[in-house]
Design an enzyme around this catalytic site. Structure first.
Site, PDB file in Angstrom:
ATOM      1  N   ARG A   1       0.853  -1.190   0.000  1.00  0.00           N
ATOM      2  CA  ARG A   1       0.000   0.000   0.000  1.00  0.00           C
ATOM      3  C   ARG A   1       0.879   1.228   0.000  1.00  0.00           C
ATOM      4  O   ARG A   1       1.999   1.184   0.522  1.00  0.00           O
ATOM      5  CB  ARG A   1      -0.835   0.067   1.290  1.00  0.00           C
ATOM      6  CG  ARG A   1      -1.719  -1.100   1.514  1.00  0.00           C
ATOM      7  CD  ARG A   1      -3.023  -0.930   0.792  1.00  0.00           C
ATOM      8  NE  ARG A   1      -3.976  -1.910   1.267  1.00  0.00           N
ATOM      9  CZ  ARG A   1      -5.210  -1.999   0.811  1.00  0.00           C
ATOM     10  NH1 ARG A   1      -5.647  -1.190  -0.133  1.00  0.00           N
ATOM     11  NH2 ARG A   1      -6.022  -2.926   1.265  1.00  0.00           N
TER      12      ARG A   1
ATOM     13  N   HIS B   1      13.119  -2.662  -0.858  1.00  0.00           N
ATOM     14  CA  HIS B   1      12.646  -2.818  -2.240  1.00  0.00           C
ATOM     15  C   HIS B   1      13.631  -3.706  -2.998  1.00  0.00           C
ATOM     16  O   HIS B   1      14.846  -3.515  -2.888  1.00  0.00           O
ATOM     17  CB  HIS B   1      12.531  -1.434  -2.898  1.00  0.00           C
ATOM     18  CG  HIS B   1      11.995  -1.510  -4.281  1.00  0.00           C
ATOM     19  ND1 HIS B   1      10.645  -1.690  -4.541  1.00  0.00           N
ATOM     20  CD2 HIS B   1      12.598  -1.496  -5.489  1.00  0.00           C
ATOM     21  CE1 HIS B   1      10.462  -1.757  -5.849  1.00  0.00           C
ATOM     22  NE2 HIS B   1      11.634  -1.651  -6.443  1.00  0.00           N
TER      23      HIS B   1
HETATM   24  C1  GRF Z   1      10.371  -8.265  -0.789  1.00  0.00           C
HETATM   25  O1  GRF Z   1      10.998  -8.642  -1.990  1.00  0.00           O
HETATM   26  C2  GRF Z   1      10.508  -6.792  -0.538  1.00  0.00           C
HETATM   27  O2  GRF Z   1      11.676  -6.261  -1.078  1.00  0.00           O
HETATM   28  C3  GRF Z   1       9.318  -6.205  -1.239  1.00  0.00           C
HETATM   29  O3  GRF Z   1       8.302  -7.146  -1.066  1.00  0.00           O
HETATM   30  C4  GRF Z   1       8.863  -8.424  -0.878  1.00  0.00           C
HETATM   31  C5  GRF Z   1       8.276  -8.974   0.383  1.00  0.00           C
HETATM   32  O4  GRF Z   1       8.640 -10.313   0.584  1.00  0.00           O
HETATM   33  N1  GRF Z   1       8.987  -4.897  -0.736  1.00  0.00           N
HETATM   34  P1  GRF Z   1       8.222 -11.042   1.924  1.00  0.00           P
HETATM   35  O5  GRF Z   1       6.729 -10.857   2.070  1.00  0.00           O
HETATM   36  O6  GRF Z   1       8.982 -10.396   3.042  1.00  0.00           O
HETATM   37  O7  GRF Z   1       8.600 -12.472   1.729  1.00  0.00           O
END
Ligand code: GRF
Length: 205
Positions: free
Chosen positions: A92, A110
């Site tokens: 979000r 990210h």
């Molecule tokens: C990760 O790749 C993070 O960089 C991005 O969303 C993904 C989340 O993965 N913002 P998880 O839910 O922690 O396995």
């Protein structure tokens, strides 16, 4: 910047997730191993997701935000009053009001080297684009989508025989390794800001 750590009092963090929750679990493990000196006050999710199963298994308190998730989040953050809000796959865009209220107290991870490939499906976009180097970015959250001041980046080279699945695996590996370390540094307050450049007192990794 002032340290949010007080002697003997662990910093309190709230994690926000919407999906798999593997970064949430890595953070919990880092706290439990002593690598990260903090208390995870709560996992907040905005939807049914696998992160909830992890929270149950790990015995971390969790809550699902109510329908108007932004209002509900605003209220819960005021009540919980964490030292740091950690976005870990929270799908979000935070309203400006929350970003402003918690300025320098919200971090996000990210899976690309920003400003390349912001938004969703970043790993796939980087792979399909054919970049030879990609990585992860950990940044403070501002009003934009993945535009906040960068705290840390780690690059990895995409080997020519890697599939998309292999790249995803390698990206998640470094996310889990570095996110807890960066959270620790942010909590220690050993950083400064010059314009939009975040200067860490000590390098990580
Ligand atoms: C990760 O790749 C993070 O960089 C991005 O969303 C993904 C989340 O993965 N913002 P998880 O839910 O922690 O396995």
């Amino acid at each position: 910047m002032c340290s949010v750590l007080q002697r003997g009092v662990p910093s309190r963090i709230v994690v926000l997730a919407s999906g798999n929750g593997s970064n949430f679990e890595a953070i919990v493990n880092a706290v439990r191993s002593g690598e990260l000196s903090a208390k995870i006050e709560m996992l907040l999710v905005d939807r049914d997701c696998y992160a909830i199963e992890r929270a149950k298994r790990l015995k971390v308190p969790w809550e699902k935000l109510e329908k108007s998730w932004a209002e509900s989040l605003k209220k819960r953050l005021e009540e919980l009053n964490p030292d740091l809000v950690v976005l870990a796959g929270f799908m979000r865009i935070l309203p400006a009001e929350i970003v402003e209220r918690w300025k320098w107290k919200i971090v996000n991870i990210h899976p690309s080297l920003l400003p390349a490939f912001p938004g969703t499906h970043a790993i796939e976009k980087a792979y399909e684009y054919g970049v030879k180097v990609t990585g992860i970015t950990i940044h403070f959250v501002d009003e934009g989508v993945d535009t906040g001041p960068i705290i840390f980046q780690k690059a990895i080279e995409i080997k020519k025989d890697w599939t998309l699945e292999r790249l995803e695996e390698e990206i998640h590996k470094i996310e889990h390794q570095y996110y807890p370390l960066v959270i620790q540094k942010v909590l220690e307050g050993r950083w400064n800001i010059e314009g939009r450049r975040v200067i860490l007192e000590e390098d990580i990794g």
